[in-house]
Design a protein around this motif. Structure first.
Motif, PDB file in Angstrom:
ATOM      1  N   ASN A   1       0.826  -1.213   0.000  1.00 22.36           N
ATOM      2  CA  ASN A   1       0.000   0.000   0.000  1.00 22.36           C
ATOM      3  C   ASN A   1       0.860   1.263   0.000  1.00 22.36           C
ATOM      4  O   ASN A   1       0.367   2.358  -0.265  1.00 22.36           O
ATOM      5  N   LEU A   2       2.168   1.108   0.314  1.00 19.20           N
ATOM      6  CA  LEU A   2       3.077   2.248   0.230  1.00 19.20           C
ATOM      7  C   LEU A   2       3.694   2.386  -1.157  1.00 19.20           C
ATOM      8  O   LEU A   2       4.266   3.432  -1.470  1.00 19.20           O
ATOM      9  N   LEU A   3       3.611   1.329  -1.965  1.00 12.98           N
ATOM     10  CA  LEU A   3       4.317   1.327  -3.248  1.00 12.98           C
ATOM     11  C   LEU A   3       3.392   1.288  -4.464  1.00 12.98           C
ATOM     12  O   LEU A   3       3.693   1.901  -5.491  1.00 12.98           O
ATOM     13  N   PHE A   4       2.285   0.542  -4.373  1.00 12.73           N
ATOM     14  CA  PHE A   4       1.435   0.320  -5.548  1.00 12.73           C
ATOM     15  C   PHE A   4      -0.049   0.482  -5.194  1.00 12.73           C
ATOM     16  O   PHE A   4      -0.454   0.312  -4.039  1.00 12.73           O
ATOM     17  N   LYS A   5      -0.823   0.755  -6.207  1.00 19.45           N
ATOM     18  CA  LYS A   5      -2.277   0.663  -6.086  1.00 19.45           C
ATOM     19  C   LYS A   5      -2.681  -0.788  -6.277  1.00 19.45           C
ATOM     20  O   LYS A   5      -1.932  -1.575  -6.868  1.00 19.45           O
TER      21      LYS A   5
ATOM     22  N   SER B   1       3.840   4.144  -7.012  1.00 17.99           N
ATOM     23  CA  SER B   1       3.174   5.395  -6.639  1.00 17.99           C
ATOM     24  C   SER B   1       4.205   6.476  -6.345  1.00 17.99           C
ATOM     25  O   SER B   1       5.324   6.172  -5.903  1.00 17.99           O
ATOM     26  N   PRO B   2       3.856   7.746  -6.591  1.00 10.99           N
ATOM     27  CA  PRO B   2       4.809   8.857  -6.354  1.00 10.99           C
ATOM     28  C   PRO B   2       5.339   8.881  -4.923  1.00 10.99           C
ATOM     29  O   PRO B   2       6.513   9.154  -4.686  1.00 10.99           O
ATOM     30  N   GLY B   3       4.483   8.586  -3.966  1.00  9.00           N
ATOM     31  CA  GLY B   3       4.914   8.636  -2.568  1.00  9.00           C
ATOM     32  C   GLY B   3       5.914   7.554  -2.202  1.00  9.00           C
ATOM     33  O   GLY B   3       6.604   7.659  -1.185  1.00  9.00           O
ATOM     34  N   ALA B   4       5.993   6.514  -3.019  1.00  9.51           N
ATOM     35  CA  ALA B   4       6.895   5.403  -2.713  1.00  9.51           C
ATOM     36  C   ALA B   4       8.354   5.809  -2.816  1.00  9.51           C
ATOM     37  O   ALA B   4       9.231   5.213  -2.185  1.00  9.51           O
ATOM     38  N   LYS B   5       8.619   6.864  -3.621  1.00  8.25           N
ATOM     39  CA  LYS B   5      10.006   7.246  -3.836  1.00  8.25           C
ATOM     40  C   LYS B   5      10.658   7.755  -2.554  1.00  8.25           C
ATOM     41  O   LYS B   5      11.882   7.717  -2.421  1.00  8.25           O
TER      42      LYS B   5
ATOM     43  N   ARG C   1       6.127  -5.952 -10.532  1.00  8.71           N
ATOM     44  CA  ARG C   1       6.296  -5.038  -9.404  1.00  8.71           C
ATOM     45  C   ARG C   1       7.782  -4.949  -9.014  1.00  8.71           C
ATOM     46  O   ARG C   1       8.293  -3.864  -8.700  1.00  8.71           O
ATOM     47  N   ALA C   2       8.477  -6.085  -9.040  1.00 11.96           N
ATOM     48  CA  ALA C   2       9.903  -6.088  -8.703  1.00 11.96           C
ATOM     49  C   ALA C   2      10.704  -5.282  -9.719  1.00 11.96           C
ATOM     50  O   ALA C   2      11.565  -4.458  -9.355  1.00 11.96           O
ATOM     51  N   THR C   3      10.423  -5.484 -11.010  1.00 11.07           N
ATOM     52  CA  THR C   3      11.173  -4.738 -12.037  1.00 11.07           C
ATOM     53  C   THR C   3      10.834  -3.246 -12.000  1.00 11.07           C
ATOM     54  O   THR C   3      11.692  -2.405 -12.299  1.00 11.07           O
ATOM     55  N   SER C   4       9.602  -2.911 -11.620  1.00 11.18           N
ATOM     56  CA  SER C   4       9.232  -1.495 -11.495  1.00 11.18           C
ATOM     57  C   SER C   4      10.057  -0.827 -10.394  1.00 11.18           C
ATOM     58  O   SER C   4      10.550   0.310 -10.558  1.00 11.18           O
ATOM     59  N   ILE C   5      10.222  -1.499  -9.251  1.00 13.66           N
ATOM     60  CA  ILE C   5      11.026  -0.954  -8.152  1.00 13.66           C
ATOM     61  C   ILE C   5      12.482  -0.808  -8.591  1.00 13.66           C
ATOM     62  O   ILE C   5      13.153   0.200  -8.308  1.00 13.66           O
ATOM     63  N   VAL C   6      12.997  -1.825  -9.302  1.00 12.49           N
ATOM     64  CA  VAL C   6      14.383  -1.794  -9.773  1.00 12.49           C
ATOM     65  C   VAL C   6      14.614  -0.594 -10.700  1.00 12.49           C
ATOM     66  O   VAL C   6      15.638   0.105 -10.618  1.00 12.49           O
TER      67      VAL C   6
ATOM     68  N   ASN D   1      16.891   4.382 -12.308  1.00 11.43           N
ATOM     69  CA  ASN D   1      16.696   5.580 -13.129  1.00 11.43           C
ATOM     70  C   ASN D   1      16.494   6.852 -12.326  1.00 11.43           C
ATOM     71  O   ASN D   1      16.953   7.937 -12.721  1.00 11.43           O
ATOM     72  N   ASP D   2      15.771   6.745 -11.203  1.00 10.10           N
ATOM     73  CA  ASP D   2      15.427   7.951 -10.447  1.00 10.10           C
ATOM     74  C   ASP D   2      16.340   8.191  -9.241  1.00 10.10           C
ATOM     75  O   ASP D   2      16.474   9.335  -8.794  1.00 10.10           O
ATOM     76  N   LEU D   3      16.908   7.104  -8.706  1.00 12.69           N
ATOM     77  CA  LEU D   3      17.646   7.241  -7.450  1.00 12.69           C
ATOM     78  C   LEU D   3      19.139   6.917  -7.599  1.00 12.69           C
ATOM     79  O   LEU D   3      19.872   6.892  -6.601  1.00 12.69           O
ATOM     80  N   GLY D   4      19.573   6.646  -8.820  1.00 16.87           N
ATOM     81  CA  GLY D   4      21.008   6.536  -9.097  1.00 16.87           C
ATOM     82  C   GLY D   4      21.702   5.294  -8.582  1.00 16.87           C
ATOM     83  O   GLY D   4      22.926   5.286  -8.402  1.00 16.87           O
ATOM     84  N   VAL D   5      20.972   4.201  -8.348  1.00 11.50           N
ATOM     85  CA  VAL D   5      21.615   2.954  -7.895  1.00 11.50           C
ATOM     86  C   VAL D   5      22.243   2.252  -9.101  1.00 11.50           C
ATOM     87  O   VAL D   5      21.631   2.178 -10.176  1.00 11.50           O
TER      88      VAL D   5
END
Length: 279
Positions: free
Chosen positions: A149-153, A160-164, A208-213, A218-222
């Motif tokens: 509920n913190l990451l996906f609908k 979700s934007p808040g997950a970042k 869902r796993a690939t979306s987090i990756v 891409n967004d957090l520079g890992v």
């Protein structure tokens, strides 16, 4: 012996003709005594010869036995020397095993220290107050479990934007430790899902796993070389999927932090193999 008998017979003939009957009787008795003594001497002689033969056999046996004892003594000396050498080798082997065990303990202790430091760092970054985020150690591996509920609908694999905000904290720890790897596991409940994009819960958990990756990269520079996506579908639930609340607990993303301490594991494996071969 035959000569004595002949002489005795001649004497008897001589004395028969020229001596009295009384004298003859005395000589005859004397001859009988001599004959008895001769027979007795012969018996004793034969006994002596028999005893000599037996003693000769016994002497041969004693000589052989003495020789065997001497040889056995020499062999015992050799065995004793070998035994001392084997004992020395065994002690050296025990010293080597003690050293290897000590090295194993050091490696495991170092691994535990790394794990403890990682848990402390993650708890500091992620925080402990959010019930939907759990930092723990499982089978020697550090992981963060984040409720979906913190990451996906519901039914979606779009982050979700808040997950970042949460993922940014995780990324900060990963970026500070380039020798670590990060496995992202997607977990679902057992409610079937199928649409034009998703075939089943396997699809949903993997996407869902690939979306987090992708967000971490891409967004957090890992560094993508540190990232491993994986999907587990609904086959490893935390609780039974028998209520809406329990199904919500089972819908989660598990981020496993894997320190690259291959050198420790390699050393442990080599030492264990070496210990096994020396048994």
């Amino acid at each position: 012996m035959k000569k004595i008998t002949v002489v005795a017979a001649a004497l008897m003939l001589t004395f028969t003709s020229c001596v009295s009957k009384k004298k003859y009787a005395e000589l005859e008795n004397k001859n009988k005594e001599i004959q008895d003594l001769l027979n007795s001497a012969t018996v004793k002689l034969n006994n002596c010869l028999t005893e000599k033969s037996a003693m000769s056999d016994q002497l041969d046996y004693l000589k052989k036995n003495n020789s065997d004892l001497i040889n056995s003594s020499k062999e015992l000396t050799v065995l004793t020397t070998k035994g001392a050498e084997n004992l020395e080798k065994s002690l050296e082997s025990l010293k080597e095993k003690d050293l290897k065990i000590s090295r194993l303990q050091d490696a495991l202790s170092k691994k535990d220290s790394v794990t403890l430091a990682l848990v402390t760092s993650l708890k500091k970054e992620v925080g402990l107050n959010d019930p939907d985020i759990n930092v723990n150690v499982e089978k020697g591996v550090v992981f963060i479990s984040i409720a979906d509920n913190l990451l996906f609908k519901s039914g979606s694999y779009e982050v979700s934007p808040g997950a970042k905000t949460v993922l940014g904290k995780v990324a900060k720890v990963i970026n500070s430790k380039p020798d670590f790897e990060c496995m992202v596991e997607g977990h679902t409940d057992n409610v079937p899902i199928k649409n034009t994009v998703l075939l089943d819960n396997w699809d949903l958990s993997v996407k869902r796993a690939t979306s987090i990756v992708r967000v971490l990269q891409n967004d957090l520079g890992v560094d993508p070389k540190q990232l491993i996506p994986a999907g587990r579908s609904y086959f490893i639930p935390l609780v039974a999927n028998d209520t809406p609340e329990n199904r919500a607990k089972n819908r989660r993303t598990k981020i496993i932090i894997l320190p690259k301490i291959d050198q420790f594991y390699d050393m442990i494996e080599k030492e264990m193999k070496s210990l096994s071969e020396n048994k």
